[in-house]
Structures are given as structure tokens and as C-alpha cells.
Write a protein that holds these residues in place. Structure first.
Motif, short mmCIF file in Angstrom:
data_model
loop_
_atom_site.label_atom_id
_atom_site.label_comp_id
_atom_site.label_asym_id
_atom_site.label_seq_id
_atom_site.Cartn_x
_atom_site.Cartn_y
_atom_site.Cartn_z
N ARG A 1 20.55 -3.11 -2.70
CA ARG A 1 19.52 -3.21 -3.75
C ARG A 1 18.13 -3.29 -3.13
N TYR A 2 17.18 -2.68 -3.83
CA TYR A 2 15.79 -2.77 -3.37
C TYR A 2 14.86 -2.86 -4.58
N GLY A 3 13.88 -3.74 -4.46
CA GLY A 3 12.80 -3.86 -5.44
C GLY A 3 11.56 -4.32 -4.70
N LEU A 4 10.39 -4.01 -5.24
CA LEU A 4 9.15 -4.35 -4.53
C LEU A 4 9.03 -5.85 -4.28
N ALA A 5 9.44 -6.67 -5.25
CA ALA A 5 9.30 -8.12 -5.09
C ALA A 5 10.43 -8.71 -4.27
N ALA A 6 11.67 -8.33 -4.57
CA ALA A 6 12.84 -8.92 -3.90
C ALA A 6 13.08 -8.34 -2.52
N GLY A 7 12.56 -7.14 -2.25
CA GLY A 7 12.81 -6.51 -0.96
C GLY A 7 14.21 -5.89 -0.91
N PHE A 8 14.70 -5.70 0.30
CA PHE A 8 15.99 -5.04 0.52
C PHE A 8 17.09 -6.09 0.64
N ASP A 9 18.17 -5.90 -0.12
CA ASP A 9 19.29 -6.85 -0.12
C ASP A 9 20.60 -6.08 -0.03
N PRO B 1 6.29 5.21 -10.01
CA PRO B 1 5.74 5.20 -11.37
C PRO B 1 5.27 6.57 -11.84
N CYS B 2 5.33 6.75 -13.16
CA CYS B 2 4.82 7.97 -13.77
C CYS B 2 3.32 7.82 -13.98
N LEU B 3 2.53 8.50 -13.16
CA LEU B 3 1.07 8.41 -13.21
C LEU B 3 0.48 9.82 -13.26
N ALA B 4 -0.77 9.90 -13.62
CA ALA B 4 -1.45 11.19 -13.63
C ALA B 4 -1.55 11.72 -12.21
N ASN B 5 -1.38 13.03 -12.05
CA ASN B 5 -1.50 13.64 -10.73
C ASN B 5 -2.84 13.30 -10.10
N GLY B 6 -2.78 12.94 -8.84
CA GLY B 6 -3.99 12.60 -8.12
C GLY B 6 -4.31 11.12 -8.12
N THR B 7 -3.59 10.34 -8.92
CA THR B 7 -3.86 8.90 -8.96
C THR B 7 -2.82 8.09 -8.18
N GLN B 8 -1.75 8.74 -7.73
CA GLN B 8 -0.72 8.01 -6.98
C GLN B 8 -1.23 7.66 -5.58
N THR B 9 -0.75 6.56 -5.06
CA THR B 9 -1.04 6.20 -3.67
C THR B 9 -0.15 7.02 -2.75
N ARG B 10 -0.49 7.06 -1.48
CA ARG B 10 0.33 7.77 -0.51
C ARG B 10 1.75 7.19 -0.50
N GLU B 11 1.87 5.87 -0.56
CA GLU B 11 3.18 5.22 -0.56
C GLU B 11 4.00 5.68 -1.76
N GLN B 12 3.38 5.77 -2.93
CA GLN B 12 4.09 6.20 -4.12
C GLN B 12 4.52 7.65 -4.02
N PRO C 1 9.25 -2.91 8.08
CA PRO C 1 8.35 -1.75 7.98
C PRO C 1 6.90 -2.13 8.21
N ALA C 2 6.07 -1.12 8.47
CA ALA C 2 4.64 -1.35 8.63
C ALA C 2 4.05 -1.76 7.27
N PRO C 3 2.96 -2.53 7.27
CA PRO C 3 2.33 -2.94 6.01
C PRO C 3 2.02 -1.73 5.13
N GLY C 4 2.37 -1.85 3.84
CA GLY C 4 2.12 -0.77 2.90
C GLY C 4 3.09 0.39 2.98
N GLU C 5 4.12 0.26 3.80
CA GLU C 5 5.07 1.36 3.99
C GLU C 5 6.50 0.97 3.61
N GLU C 6 6.68 -0.18 2.96
CA GLU C 6 8.03 -0.67 2.73
C GLU C 6 8.87 0.27 1.87
N ALA C 7 8.35 0.67 0.70
CA ALA C 7 9.14 1.52 -0.20
C ALA C 7 9.53 2.85 0.46
#
Length: 260
Positions: free
Chosen positions: A53-61, A134-145, A88-94
Motif C-alpha cells: 500500500r502507498y499513500g502520500l501521508a502513510a507512505g509505503f507499507d 490528481p485530475c488538473l488542467a494541463n500545465g498546472t501539474q507538478t513534475r512529481e505529479q 527517496p529524494a525530497p519531493g520524489e517519493e510518489a
């Protein structure tokens, strides 16, 4: 949870679970358990699958506490081989986790066995998928997303994933929240809130667990089941537990509030 297993048994290896929270409670073998735990137990029993299992808050389990020592070593070695236990490096977990899953779930598991000799497979469950991809408008996603979206899309369509009998699941609370590239590559599985019959069975078990809990005005279990159908079980379990501890009856207004 049966609908999830049925989809896998039909040959689908990438599933989008939509609706009811996997943190809600339900019955299995007469016991009250979280839905995610019921899912884990059933995939293990019927398909020899270890659920990751993985979630942003709980991490990898990887559910280490439920494993036999021999099984724990086998699973840990597989996870380490695909770098899933590295920090992982900061900001690269997902992206790091999804890249590891992309590698692990596409790799043949023919040589992996549980301690009893049965075949071992892997299933991955991404909690709160709308936060990871997440479903976001094109161009608004972060590199991680963007990386997470591409990895999830590619893995969901992988023939190697299907051939090896492994499984990828994303959970989201509603349609339209997960990026279209990800949701379009998966088979949707609806997780509805419990109906009257399921609610009545749950209340029957919960009221035996909390025998001192009471409803005001002589409300029967069946009446409460009708009032609270299509709502999460966790709400009523919490009310019963509080009534057991305080001696205060559960009010009609409180039950109706569960619907809002």
C-alpha cells in the motif's frame, strides 16, 4: 470487496476502486475489520497475493507485521531488489514508489513462494489516488505529479503485469478526481455504501460487541439499519462505542445526522 476480487479473477490487472472509503468497517468471518484489511486477507487467501500500500501521508507499507519470518525475508528481498525500501529524494517519493512498482509488478514471480510452497504474487493499492495522480488542467501539474501519472498509466496497460498475475489498484472517493490518463487505463469498480441488509448484519455484530449501548425511544436495530443505510459503518460503530462507554443512549437526531 467481492466485486474487486471478481474483476481480478476475470483477468483484469489494473483496477480503479471508486466510492466507499477503504478505512470504513465491515464484516468478515463474524469479525469487524477495515475494508482494506478484508481486501488484504481475501487476496492472500484466494490468490497468494501480498498486498503493498502507498499513500502520500502513510507512505509505503508492505504489511510486515502479518508475515511469517520466512515470508518476510522473501518479500523484503523482492522489494529491495526493486528499490522500494530505499529513502527517496525530497519531493520524489510518489514517482520513486510508482517506478519501483512498475519494475516489481512487471517482473515474473515464478520463483517466489510463501513458506508453505504456494506461489506468491504482488498487489499494489494506491490510497487516495486523487492526491497521487490528481485530475488538473494541463500545465498546472507538478513534475512529481506528471511522473506519477505517466508511470501509473504505463503500468496499468502493461502486458507483463497481466501475464505475471500481479495487480495494480487505485482508490478514489469519486469519479473525475484521478487524472484521465490513469483512470482510462483501468477497469472501474464501484464500492457502494452498505445497503439495509448489510447495515443490519453489521449492526447485529456491533451491538453484540457493545452490549451496553442503547438507542433512545426504543428504536430497533432494523429501524436503525433503515435510517442509516447507504452511510459508512464506521459512524454507527463510533456511536455504539461511545454509548457503551458513557451510558448515554444514541439519539434519533444523531442517527439522522449520519445521512447529511
Amino acid at each position: 470487496m467481492e466485486s474487486v476480487l471478481q474483476r481480478y479473477e476475470q483477468g483484469h490487472c489494473a483496477l480503479l476502486l471508486v466510492g466507499r472509503s477503504l478505512h470504513d468497517l465491515d464484516l468478515e468471518d463474524g469479525q469487524i475489520r477495515p475494508l482494506a484489511e478484508i481486501l488484504r486477507r481475501r487476496f492472500r487467501q484466494r490468490h497468494g497475493m501480498a498486498l503493498l500500500r502507498y499513500g502520500l501521508a502513510a507512505g509505503f507499507d508492505w504489511d510486515e507485521t502479518h508475515q511469517d519470518d520466512s515470508d518476510r525475508r522473501t518479500i523484503r528481498a523482492a522489494l529491495e531488489a526493486h528499490r522500494l525500501l530505499e529513502t527517496p529524494a525530497p519531493g520524489e517519493e510518489a514517482p520513486h514508489i510508482l517506478r519501483g512498482l512498475y519494475s516489481l509488478l512487471r517482473t515474473p514471480t515464478d520463483g517466489l513462494r510463501w513458506h508453505n510452497g504456494s506461489a506468491l504474487r504482488f498487489g499494489a493499492l494506491i490510497d487516495f489516488g486523487e492526491h497521487v495522480t490528481p485530475c488538473l488542467a494541463n500545465g498546472t501539474q507538478t513534475r512529481e505529479q506528471l511522473l506519477a501519472i505517466e508511470l501509473a498509466h504505463n503500468l496499468a496497460q502493461s502486458l507483463a503485469l497481466r501475464k505475471n498475475g500481479n495487480l495494480l489498484m487505485f482508490h478514489t472517493r469519486a469519479d473525475g478526481l484521478v487524472d484521465g490518463l490513469v483512470s482510462a487505463a483501468m477497469i472501474r469498480v464501484d464500492l457502494p455504501q452498505p445497503d439495509v441488509d448489510c447495515k443490519d448484519a453489521f449492526l447485529d455484530t456491533a451491538m453484540r460487541l457493545y452490549p451496553k449501548a442503547a438507542f433512545e425511544g426504543g428504536l430497533t436495530r432494523q429501524e436503525v439499519a433503515r435510517l442509516t443505510s447507504r452511510t459508512p459503518n464506521r459512524g454507527q460503530e463510533s456511536m455504539l462505542r461511545a454509548s457503551q462507554r458513557t451510558g448515554e443512549a444514541i439519539t434519533l437526531a444523531g442517527l439522522i445526522g449520519q445521512k447529511s
